[in-house]
Write a protein that holds these residues in place. Structure first.
Motif, PDB file in Angstrom:
ATOM      1  N   PRO A 258      50.914  50.364  21.058  1.00  0.00           N
ATOM      2  CA  PRO A 258      52.074  50.602  20.266  1.00  0.00           C
ATOM      3  C   PRO A 258      52.438  49.559  19.363  1.00  0.00           C
ATOM      4  O   PRO A 258      52.953  49.900  18.325  1.00  0.00           O
ATOM      5  N   GLN A 259      52.173  48.343  19.545  1.00  0.00           N
ATOM      6  CA  GLN A 259      52.382  47.216  18.316  1.00  0.00           C
ATOM      7  C   GLN A 259      51.577  47.450  17.439  1.00  0.00           C
ATOM      8  O   GLN A 259      52.142  47.101  15.978  1.00  0.00           O
ATOM      9  N   ASP A 260      50.237  47.833  17.293  1.00  0.00           N
ATOM     10  CA  ASP A 260      49.285  48.203  16.343  1.00  0.00           C
ATOM     11  C   ASP A 260      50.078  49.556  15.357  1.00  0.00           C
ATOM     12  O   ASP A 260      50.021  49.642  14.219  1.00  0.00           O
ATOM     13  N   GLU A 261      50.484  50.498  16.194  1.00  0.00           N
ATOM     14  CA  GLU A 261      51.045  51.675  15.745  1.00  0.00           C
ATOM     15  C   GLU A 261      52.011  51.312  14.943  1.00  0.00           C
ATOM     16  O   GLU A 261      52.614  51.770  13.744  1.00  0.00           O
ATOM     17  N   ASP A 262      53.078  50.627  15.519  1.00  0.00           N
ATOM     18  CA  ASP A 262      54.110  50.254  14.854  1.00  0.00           C
ATOM     19  C   ASP A 262      54.066  49.393  13.570  1.00  0.00           C
ATOM     20  O   ASP A 262      54.671  49.597  12.463  1.00  0.00           O
TER      21      ASP A 262
END
Length: 331
Positions: A258-262
């Motif tokens: 999720p942190q990479d996507e964000d």
């Protein structure tokens, strides 16, 4: 120092010392060279397509055709992780990138950037690279990929979680892509491909296009055959392929973390916006499909000309045979 042999390192250090360089400075220079080589090292196409790597993946995962996500835990997060005891040339700590663990002759400076997703199965990547090899006449032992699975230090990203895959994305990714100058993008298929459901690969296509980096697309044989069959259907088939490969939706694309996507999505939002990225990548795909259609048409024209030439030769041979028979009868 690409061969990685201790004797080679000692020989270079000794040469520097004979030239008057203090031993400590000589060691520092050798360490700097090894660090730079590690950061620019790519995995050979030959190794990716090898039985050796295939068997390693099967043995580690217990699956006949694992995904790269399935490989990550068995490669780095279980007993005897690969490269766990090797000192990383980049930071001097235990645990190196896979590219520093593989046989030395399978690693050299990166020549191509590989755009793909960790959800692909090994068989998909191997077969797609086989199609790329046929299409381009690429020599596997001369092609070295920037492939995150191999070149990123997964001990820092997956095990320790002290780094992220998106760290310094704007500068590091773009500088690497500019330096390498060529990209091979593996699509899993033409019909609703997973490739365009992942934010990383959509972003990679966008940046490659804006930097005017040469991109070659490759698909597994079955998907390639299916797409060609659609194209041979004419207007209806071409529209179906174009429609499928043009459904880019970067706002809803995903990443494993999720942190990479964000992070990637925030880059897009702060710069050109999702709509611009979607339009830009769609144009890239439409252009590629147009090139594929043109090549197929040229092949059909070539086949038709060849068939006509063979027909003419056959008719000439028949005429000559008839003349020969007439001469024999007259004699």
């Amino acid at each position: 120092l690409w061969d990685g042999a201790a004797s080679t390192v000692l020989r270079h250090s000794a040469t520097l010392q004979r030239l008057g360089v203090h031993w400590a400075e000589a060691e520092r220079r050798v360490a700097a060279i090894r660090k730079a080589q590690s950061e620019k090292a790519g995995v050979s196409m030959r190794y990716l397509m090898s039985t050796e790597f295939q068997q390693l993946a099967i043995q580690r995962t217990g699956k006949s055709d694992p995904t790269f996500i399935e490989m990550q835990s068995s490669f780095w997060c279980e007993d005897a992780p690969l490269g766990g005891s090797i000192i990383c040339p980049r930071d001097g700590r235990a645990g190196c990138a896979l590219v520093d663990w593989i046989p030395c002759d399978e690693r050299r400076e990166q020549t191509h950037f590989l755009s793909w997703t960790w959800k692909y199965r090994l068989g998909q990547v191997r077969s797609a690279l086989g199609m790329y090899r046929l299409k381009t006449s690429a020599i596997p032992e001369q092609v070295f990929f920037f492939m995150c699975f191999f070149v990123n230090n997964q001990f820092r990203i997956l095990v320790e979680q002290t780094q992220t895959g998106s760290a310094g994305l704007e500068t590091v990714f773009e500088s690497n892509l500019k330096r390498i100058g060529r990209m091979v993008a593996i699509l899993d298929g033409w019909e609703n491909p997973l490739y365009f459901q992942r934010i990383w690969t959509v972003y990679e296509q966008f940046v490659a296009s804006t930097l005017d980096v040469q991109v070659s697309f490759a698909m597994p044989p079955a998907a390639t055959t299916q797409m060609n069959q659609q194209i041979y259907c004419g207007k209806v088939g071409i529209k179906a392929v174009t429609r499928s490969l043009s459904q880019i939706d970067s706002a809803n694309a995903k990443a494993s973390k999720p942190q990479d996507e964000d992070y990637v999505k925030s880059l897009i939002e702060r710069s050109v916006g999702f709509a611009h990225v979607d339009h830009h990548v769609t144009q890239v795909m439409v252009k590629w499909i147009g090139n594929v259609v043109e090549r197929r048409f040229q092949e059909l024209v070539h086949d038709a000309r060849r068939s006509r030439t063979l027909s003419q030769l056959s008719m000439q041979l028949e005429d000559e045979e008839e003349r020969d028979e007439s001469m024999v009868e007259a004699a």
